[in-house]
Structures are given as C-alpha cells and as structure tokens.
Design a protein around this motif. Structure first.
Motif, PDB file in Angstrom:
ATOM      1  N   LYS A  93       3.737  -6.480  13.347  1.00 18.46           N
ATOM      2  CA  LYS A  93       3.031  -6.798  12.111  1.00 18.46           C
ATOM      3  C   LYS A  93       1.711  -6.019  12.021  1.00 18.46           C
ATOM      4  N   TYR A  95       0.979  -3.217  13.521  1.00 22.02           N
ATOM      5  CA  TYR A  95       1.284  -1.801  13.331  1.00 22.02           C
ATOM      6  C   TYR A  95       1.517  -1.510  11.848  1.00 22.02           C
ATOM      7  N   GLU A  96       2.248  -2.392  11.176  1.00 22.05           N
ATOM      8  CA  GLU A  96       2.508  -2.215   9.747  1.00 22.05           C
ATOM      9  C   GLU A  96       1.200  -2.295   8.946  1.00 22.05           C
ATOM     10  N   LYS A  97       0.333  -3.263   9.299  1.00 19.81           N
ATOM     11  CA  LYS A  97      -0.943  -3.409   8.602  1.00 19.81           C
ATOM     12  C   LYS A  97      -1.817  -2.168   8.771  1.00 19.81           C
ATOM     13  N   ILE A 100      -0.417   0.706   6.626  1.00 18.32           N
ATOM     14  CA  ILE A 100      -0.749   0.477   5.214  1.00 18.32           C
ATOM     15  C   ILE A 100      -2.239   0.720   4.981  1.00 18.32           C
ATOM     16  N   THR A 124       6.379   7.756   7.727  1.00 16.74           N
ATOM     17  CA  THR A 124       5.519   6.613   7.404  1.00 16.74           C
ATOM     18  C   THR A 124       5.092   6.663   5.945  1.00 16.74           C
ATOM     19  N   ASN A 127       7.838   5.682   3.611  1.00 19.79           N
ATOM     20  CA  ASN A 127       8.458   4.395   3.945  1.00 19.79           C
ATOM     21  C   ASN A 127       9.864   4.567   4.527  1.00 19.79           C
ATOM     22  N   TRP A 129      10.261   4.737   7.901  1.00 15.19           N
ATOM     23  CA  TRP A 129       9.976   4.484   9.306  1.00 15.19           C
ATOM     24  C   TRP A 129      11.202   4.062  10.102  1.00 15.19           C
ATOM     25  N   TYR A 130      12.206   3.522   9.429  1.00 10.49           N
ATOM     26  CA  TYR A 130      13.389   2.981  10.089  1.00 10.49           C
ATOM     27  C   TYR A 130      14.405   4.061  10.495  1.00 10.49           C
TER      28      TYR A 130
END
Length: 230
Positions: A93, A95-97, A100, A124, A127, A129-130
């Motif tokens: 979480k 890392y995502e913050k 962003i 990144t 979007n 990242w997956y």
C-alpha cells in the motif's frame, strides 16, 4: 537431478533479485554508496522493474522515507503500526502511495527523490505495473502446463518475485535507532540481507570496482562500478 535443478533456478532467480534490489536500488540509488557507470545505471533503471516488479524511483523514495521516519506513524512499513502479520500488505500500500505521490509531484514525497536524475518507469506512469508479474506468471504456467515442470515453475516464479513477496522484512539491522525495530524481525529476507552484504563486499575484489569518494555516515565503503573512464 530434477530437484537440484529446481533448487538452482530458485537460488539464481533470488540472487538476481538481490543484486538488483540490494546492490542496485538500495546501495547505489538510495544511499549513494556505489557510483554506477551511466550505462549500467540506465540499464538498472530500465530493466529493474521487469526483473523485480518494482519501480526503482518509487522503491528508493519509500526506502528513504523508512529511514527518515523509522517506527513512527509516517514509516511506510513498520510492524509498530500494523503488526507483524500486516507488514507485507502495508508495504504494498505504501509503495502505491509513494508512486502516486511522485506522479502527482507531492512535495512531501518528491523531497525524498533528491539526486535521482531519472523518471518513474513507463510501467508505473502508464499504470502497467502488473506486467512483470503477468509475464513471470505466464512463463511459469507454461512451464508447468506444457512441460509438467510445476515445481520448477514455482521455484522460478517465487525466486523472481522474492522481494515483493517477502515484503518489508528484508533488511535486518543491528542499529534499531537508525533502521527501526521492523528491521530486527527475522524473516526469509534475512537470508537475502546476508547475501547482499556479501555481494557488496565482494564487489571490492572485482575488476570493475574501484575506490570512490571518502567514507561518510551515508557513503561508507563507497565503490565505483565500471568506471566511465574504463
């Protein structure tokens, strides 16, 4: 022979992650303890996310935040805040913050990106990242489904995804006042930390490592890998 091959691919994939994360992202980019040749640095920034699934700029910023706010409410991954069982989810979480925050250029996040002269990876920014996870997972599934090498496939996948899986418990320290008590927790990452420490020291004996600037609290043991003049 089959089990030995599975173990070998697990170890090699894990070591590849350790080199990229611990020597590249951690020592070279986060702490400036290694001075990389510009080409090697570009290669690390370009290929790192495809290997580890983690953006180098976002990882470095999150790690610097961890050092700045160790075991406080602002620490991006501390069991003091979420408990030992919640640390892996909390790191994802955070890392995502951070990613962003970098995209939106939030000052409280961007200030930790000092001297990082590269952008967030296109995976990144777009979007996507997956994609590394999908590629590694698809390759593992093909190995299992078409060849029947399910154990080999699992070893490959978990080796390649070792750092995201092991989460925030990957860098144990003997200096809790500096690194935070979260780093004193034992985990599979302890093995990675020991290996990365050995690799960093081993760099001093390689033909592409040369002494760098004088040691300081943040750059002790500095090296230059593949000097630009070489």
């Amino acid at each position: 022979m089959y089990l030995s091959s599975c173990l070998l691919v697990l170890v090699l994939a894990y070591l590849l992650n350790i080199v990229v994360i611990s020597v590249g992202y951690h020592r070279a980019l986060a702490h400036d303890a290694l001075a990389l040749h510009p080409r090697l640095k570009r290669l690390l920034v370009l290929l790192g996310p495809w290997i580890t699934g983690l953006d180098p700029k976002a990882w470095v910023v999150m790690h610097r935040m961890h050092h700045a706010y160790s075991d406080t409410e602002a620490d991006p991954h501390s069991p003091q805040n979420v408990g030992i069982m919640g640390i892996m989810i909390e790191q994802l979480k955070s890392y995502e913050k951070v990613a962003i925050g970098l995209i939106k250029e939030k000052p409280e996040v961007v200030k930790f990106a000092r001297n990082l002269d590269f952008e967030l990876h296109s995976l990144t920014r777009k979007n996507l990242w997956y994609l590394p996870y999908v590629i590694h997972g698809t390759f593992a599934l093909l190995l299992g489904a078409l060849g029947g090498f399910w154990l080999f496939a699992l070893c490959f996948f978990f080796g390649m995804m070792s750092h995201p899986i092991q989460g925030g418990l990957s860098t144990p320290s003997v200096t809790p006042s500096v690194a935070g008590t979260s780093n004193l927790m034992m985990s599979p990452g302890t093995i990675g930390w020991l290996l990365s420490s050995w690799l960093e020291k081993a760099c001093k004996t390689t033909i592409i490592a040369f002494p760098n600037q004088p040691s300081s609290p943040t750059t002790a043991g500095s090296l230059t890998l593949a000097s630009p003049s070489a």
